[in-house]
Design a protein around this motif. Structure first.
Motif, short mmCIF file in Angstrom:
data_model
loop_
_atom_site.label_atom_id
_atom_site.label_comp_id
_atom_site.label_asym_id
_atom_site.label_seq_id
_atom_site.Cartn_x
_atom_site.Cartn_y
_atom_site.Cartn_z
N PRO A 47 -4.31 0.17 -1.60
CA PRO A 47 -5.27 0.78 -2.52
C PRO A 47 -6.01 -0.27 -3.34
CG PRO A 47 -3.06 0.98 -3.41
CD PRO A 47 -2.92 0.33 -2.05
N TYR A 48 -7.30 -0.02 -3.57
CA TYR A 48 -8.14 -0.93 -4.34
C TYR A 48 -8.91 -0.16 -5.41
CZ TYR A 48 -7.58 -4.87 -1.11
OH TYR A 48 -7.08 -5.91 -0.36
N ARG A 49 -9.14 -0.84 -6.51
CA ARG A 49 -10.02 -0.33 -7.56
C ARG A 49 -11.45 -0.66 -7.19
NH1 ARG A 49 -8.91 -0.60 -13.76
NH2 ARG A 49 -10.91 0.07 -14.64
N VAL A 50 -12.38 0.25 -7.48
CA VAL A 50 -13.80 0.05 -7.19
C VAL A 50 -14.50 -0.41 -8.46
CG1 VAL A 50 -15.93 1.10 -6.34
CG2 VAL A 50 -13.72 1.89 -5.47
N ALA A 58 -11.71 7.36 -8.73
CA ALA A 58 -12.06 6.94 -7.37
C ALA A 58 -11.32 5.66 -7.02
CB ALA A 58 -13.57 6.73 -7.25
N PHE A 59 -10.94 5.54 -5.76
CA PHE A 59 -10.27 4.33 -5.29
C PHE A 59 -10.51 4.19 -3.79
CE2 PHE A 59 -7.23 7.74 -4.83
CZ PHE A 59 -6.64 7.52 -3.59
N VAL A 60 -10.29 2.99 -3.29
CA VAL A 60 -10.47 2.69 -1.87
C VAL A 60 -9.12 2.38 -1.24
CG1 VAL A 60 -11.26 0.85 -0.30
CG2 VAL A 60 -12.86 1.93 -1.87
N ILE A 61 -8.93 2.86 -0.02
CA ILE A 61 -7.78 2.48 0.79
C ILE A 61 -8.28 1.59 1.91
CG2 ILE A 61 -6.01 3.27 2.41
CD1 ILE A 61 -5.24 3.93 -0.39
N ASP A 62 -7.78 0.36 1.96
CA ASP A 62 -8.15 -0.57 3.03
C ASP A 62 -7.09 -0.52 4.11
OD1 ASP A 62 -9.41 -2.67 4.45
OD2 ASP A 62 -7.99 -4.09 3.58
N CYS A 63 -7.46 0.02 5.25
CA CYS A 63 -6.57 0.03 6.42
C CYS A 63 -7.45 -0.35 7.61
CB CYS A 63 -5.89 1.38 6.60
SG CYS A 63 -6.95 2.82 6.42
N GLY A 197 -19.54 -4.74 12.38
CA GLY A 197 -18.67 -5.86 12.05
C GLY A 197 -17.68 -5.51 10.96
N PRO A 198 -16.77 -6.43 10.65
CA PRO A 198 -15.77 -6.20 9.60
C PRO A 198 -16.44 -5.95 8.25
CG PRO A 198 -15.22 -8.13 10.92
CD PRO A 198 -16.61 -7.74 11.30
N LEU A 199 -15.83 -5.08 7.45
CA LEU A 199 -16.35 -4.76 6.13
C LEU A 199 -15.74 -5.70 5.09
CD1 LEU A 199 -16.13 -0.86 6.30
CD2 LEU A 199 -18.18 -2.27 6.56
N LYS A 200 -16.56 -6.15 4.16
CA LYS A 200 -16.07 -7.03 3.10
C LYS A 200 -15.50 -6.20 1.95
CE LYS A 200 -19.48 -10.63 4.16
NZ LYS A 200 -20.59 -11.48 3.61
N LEU A 201 -14.57 -6.80 1.23
CA LEU A 201 -13.95 -6.12 0.09
C LEU A 201 -14.57 -6.58 -1.23
CD1 LEU A 201 -10.22 -6.20 1.23
CD2 LEU A 201 -11.82 -4.30 1.36
N THR A 202 -15.85 -6.90 -1.19
CA THR A 202 -16.56 -7.34 -2.39
C THR A 202 -16.55 -6.26 -3.46
OG1 THR A 202 -18.03 -8.65 -0.98
CG2 THR A 202 -18.73 -8.26 -3.25
N GLY A 203 -16.22 -6.64 -4.68
CA GLY A 203 -16.22 -5.69 -5.79
C GLY A 203 -14.99 -4.82 -5.88
#
Length: 207
Positions: A47-50, A58-63, A197-203
């Protein structure tokens, strides 16, 4: 001279996006969940904070290759959050809750997966996402797409029977694997934000 018979898939096509999500099934992605932890465990993601957005909203799950955005059903800033997470597109898209907001609230899910879909598709499904009268809070920790929701996910209009005044009832306990062609897998992945392409986790900041 040897000749390669391997079929090349051009970059920038739906099928090339479909290649990015090969090996994943529709039953692996929860469209709603009871908590950040429950969703991260179910998706096996981080899980990531946006930005500065409160992760309770709201939050992001990077898998990888997925970067899934979940939002609180009644969070009014969901479009702002989506703009921070989804790549920009040269055409108009709607950011839509995979599970209807009012239905998610009625069922007691704290978070819903956000998708990017064509505006016309979003409008066509709207009448089918009204919560039924007398609905009860579920004890399930997460839920998954049914056929009607998968149609929206793939950019299709609703195909279920029933009139718009009597939408099909969503069954929480269902967990189906829908067979997808490579092109359909591209639509499915694109709706979740997948690109060539791969997505960046910027921000994003790990929770």
């Amino acid at each position: 001279m040897s000749v390669s018979l391997e079929k090349r898939i051009p970059v920038g096509t739906w099928r090339s996006v479909g290649l990015r999500v090969q090996g994943l099934t529709t039953a692996e992605i929860s469209i709603g969940g009871s908590s950040i932890r429950a969703i991260s465990v179910q998706t096996k993601g981080i899980p990531y904070r946006v930005g500065r957005i409160d992760p309770r909203n709201a939050f992001v799950i990077d898998c990888s290759p997925l970067r899934l955005l979940y939002v609180r059903p009644d969070y009014r800033g969901y479009r702002y959050a989506a703009g921070k997470v989804f790549p920009r597109t040269p055409w108009q898209v709607d950011y839509d809750h995979a599970l209807g907001r009012q239905l998610a609230l009625q069922l007691g899910f704290r978070y819903v997966l956000l998708l990017r879909v064509a505006p016309s598709v979003n409008r066509a499904h709207g009448a089918y996402e009204r919560p039924p009268q007398g609905g009860k809070i579920t004890l399930h920790k997460f839920c998954f797409a049914d056929r009607r929701i998968m149609d929206k996910w793939l950019g299709r209009r609703p195909r279920h029977g029933g009139s718009q005044s009597s939408p099909m009832r969503y069954e929480v306990g269902g967990r189906q694997v829908f067979g997808l062609t490579l092109k359909q897998a591209g639509f499915w992945g694109y709706a979740m934000g997948v690109e060539d392409g791969p997505l960046k986790l910027t921000g994003l900041t790990a929770l």
